[in-house]
Design an enzyme around this catalytic site. Structure first.
Site, PDB file in Angstrom:
ATOM      1  CG  ASP A  81       8.424 -15.643   2.587  1.00  0.00           C
ATOM      2  OD1 ASP A  81       8.414 -14.362   3.715  1.00  0.00           O
ATOM      3  OD2 ASP A  81       8.865 -16.026   1.953  1.00  0.00           O
ATOM      4  CE  LYS A 109      11.312 -14.995   4.289  1.00  0.00           C
ATOM      5  NZ  LYS A 109      11.309 -13.581   3.118  1.00  0.00           N
ATOM      6  CD  GLU A 111      10.568 -10.298  -0.276  1.00  0.00           C
ATOM      7  OE1 GLU A 111      10.280  -8.935  -1.681  1.00  0.00           O
ATOM      8  OE2 GLU A 111      10.661 -11.545  -0.988  1.00  0.00           O
ATOM      9  CD  GLU A 178      17.033 -13.894  -1.858  1.00  0.00           C
ATOM     10  OE1 GLU A 178      16.951 -14.121  -3.092  1.00  0.00           O
ATOM     11  OE2 GLU A 178      15.597 -13.718  -0.994  1.00  0.00           O
TER      12      GLU A 178
END
Length: 260
Positions: A81, A109, A111, A178
């Site tokens: 992340d 990764k 968001e 998610e």
């Protein structure tokens, strides 16, 4: 494990398994059990550091834990992340992503959707594999009004679909979905040629991820609907991980009780 293998899983219909890890010991156990992906998650802010959210996790934290996991996992694909405010602009994002790759990550990764177009494109141009993350975005929990299911109304659902298609066109290799309705996750997954990994997104994603501490029942207080404790009916951690892998592969997890 590599990106080509994940794409082959999607084409064949075999489900992809993923767990978070933060240290070499857990990573080595998951690796021996045959987990497909290990995510070095900023969820360490919750389960390791004891924070209420992931917002205080630093790049130094992510580099440290990525190095630790890399020592324990050589077979699973390692995704790290990018923490909060580590990709506020594309040049900063590229610099920080390179630090994670040097530490041992094989993919990073972060968001968000179209608002990060410049970062997605600069990663593509620099051959850095990226995993996207749509739906509930823990780093935006304050702006989003808390932890809640996303994509329930048409406007929100349309944005998730639009973002997913855009990310795929910008070279993103995998997308985590998610806490979105299962029917929306199915629609997104079927519209993409790249794999989707669900958490609270129903059984029709191309794979499933859980925070390892949740999967092992290491939590107190509120437990999200999508969580299942696999240790409670297993004799040890390896057996619990094997049970998780088997349940994902045979599509018995997540069940309707774990989905929105």
């Amino acid at each position: 494990m590599n990106i080509e293998a994940l794409n082959n899983f999607k084409q064949s219909g075999e489900k992809i398994t993923c767990l978070t890890a933060y240290d070499a010991s857990f990573a080595s156990v998951f690796d021996v059990c045959g987990i497909d992906i290990i995510l070095i998650g900023d969820s360490l802010g919750n389960v390791i550091q004891g924070g209420e959210n992931t917002l205080n996790v630093s790049m130094d934290d992510m580099v440290y834990h990525t190095k630790a996991v890399t020592k324990g996992a050589q077979n699973a694909l390692r995704i790290s992340d990018m923490p909060y405010q580590s990709y506020t602009n594309s040049e900063q994002a590229l610099t920080n992503a390179k630090l994670l790759i040097i530490a041992g990550a094989q993919m990073v990764k972060f968001e968000g959707g179209c608002e990060h177009e410049a970062s997605f494109k600069i990663f593509q141009n620099n051959d850095i594999p990226v995993c996207g993350h749509l739906g509930l975005q823990p780093q935006s929990v304050i702006e989003m009004g808390g932890y809640k299911t996303e994509g329930r109304d048409k406007q929100s659902a349309d944005k998730i679909i639009k973002d997913a298609l855009a990310l795929a066109s910008w070279g993103v290799k995998v997308i985590v979905l998610e806490c979105i309705p299962a029917n929306l996750a199915k629609q997104v997954s079927q519209s993409l040629s790249i794999p989707t990994i669900g958490i609270g997104a129903g059984v029709n994603c191309d794979g499933q991820i859980l925070v390892s501490y949740d999967m092992l029942g290491i939590h107190v207080g509120y437990v999200p609907k999508f969580v299942k404790n696999f240790l409670i009916d297993s004799g040890d951690i390896k057996s619990a991980v094997n049970a998780f892998i088997e349940a994902v592969k045979d599509k018995s997890f997540p069940g309707e009780q774990h989905s929105y």
